[in-house]
Design a protein around this motif. Sequence first.
Motif: not given
Length: 365
Positions: A8, A152, A155-156, A159, A166, A170, A173-174, A334, A338
């Motif tokens: 993070s 990845v 991170s989503v 959010c 977000c 993001e 990437n997802i 990805c 990130l």
Amino acid sequence: MPADDMQSAEKTPGDTYDDLNLDQESLSVPTGNHSAGPTTENNVKFCYRIPFLGIILAFLSCFTLSLVTLVMKITFKVNPVVVLFYTYLINMFLIIPVMIYKRVPIYGHTWQQTKLLALRGFLGSTVSSLASISVRYIPLGDSSVIRNCVPVLVSVLACILLKEPCGLFELFNILITLGGVILVIKPNFIFGGTGNDFQKSNNIIGYMLILSAMLISCANYILIRQLKNIKTHYSAIVFSVSFFGIIQTVVTLIVLQEMPFLPCSLDRYYIVAVGFLFFFTHILVTWSLFLEKAALVSIIRTMSIVFAFIFEVIVFKQIPSLLTIVGALMITLCVFALGIRKWLHTKKQLHGKYPNLSKYCGLLE
């Protein structure tokens, strides 16, 4: 054994590694009640004087973790639960001297630390067990690629659950990560005859195990980020994971009515090697995160995908398909993007540590 989410922006690693279940706050190597003397301070200063030592240690941790999964697959004649039992047992005995020397309490100083350590231990051992058993059913490369999705996804989820900012990055990437996972798994209802026919093979078991490990690892790191102010020594986390891992494997062996006897073949040495390699992976990840930013370490740890494919080709003579390679590249890019994004957030700190490198790379205005 996987390790699992690296990272993070607040220095919380998600490693892929996932399964190693370590976060940056716990890796600040606090000394518990054991006061740090001049020797400790000199050792830390010496480590910082070695150029790129953290990067080297992160690279080595990728290699040792890949060796763990390789040996788990080689010992296919032994019940994987037996292998995991001795792995956790060896880790517990190796980490206890560290805890005694640092005077680290087994379950923290407060009730809140105790609850967090117990939950970390349970989730961490579960992730390690699921990821390790999965390589018995699917190729090493596939397992490694899916494990590396954790940063990845974290991170989503941050959010959504933690209300962190977000944006399109993001979301983009997802979507690419999920596309990469689909290319790696290759379900036949999408790819037809060129995909995996799960009805005629046990691959579905391996993919379900590694996907479950990935999701549990994500939940684990979301919890860590919520409780990031609670600092614990890394040895307490390793002990907790080992303790709950032993409980899980013993219960499983009782249900299976099997005794954890070491085999008389060469496999007994492989089993012992897994335990030591897993422990050294913990230590390497710990010190790499102590010396370098978590975002940078996460980028380096994607090398575990490369090692997995190399072992797959050299040892097992399995050539990954073009779809698998494309999916692996998508997921790697990805995670790389990130990590670069979070690394750039630290460019002010980088200027003091690597002024010439930062200037050369154009990271500073």
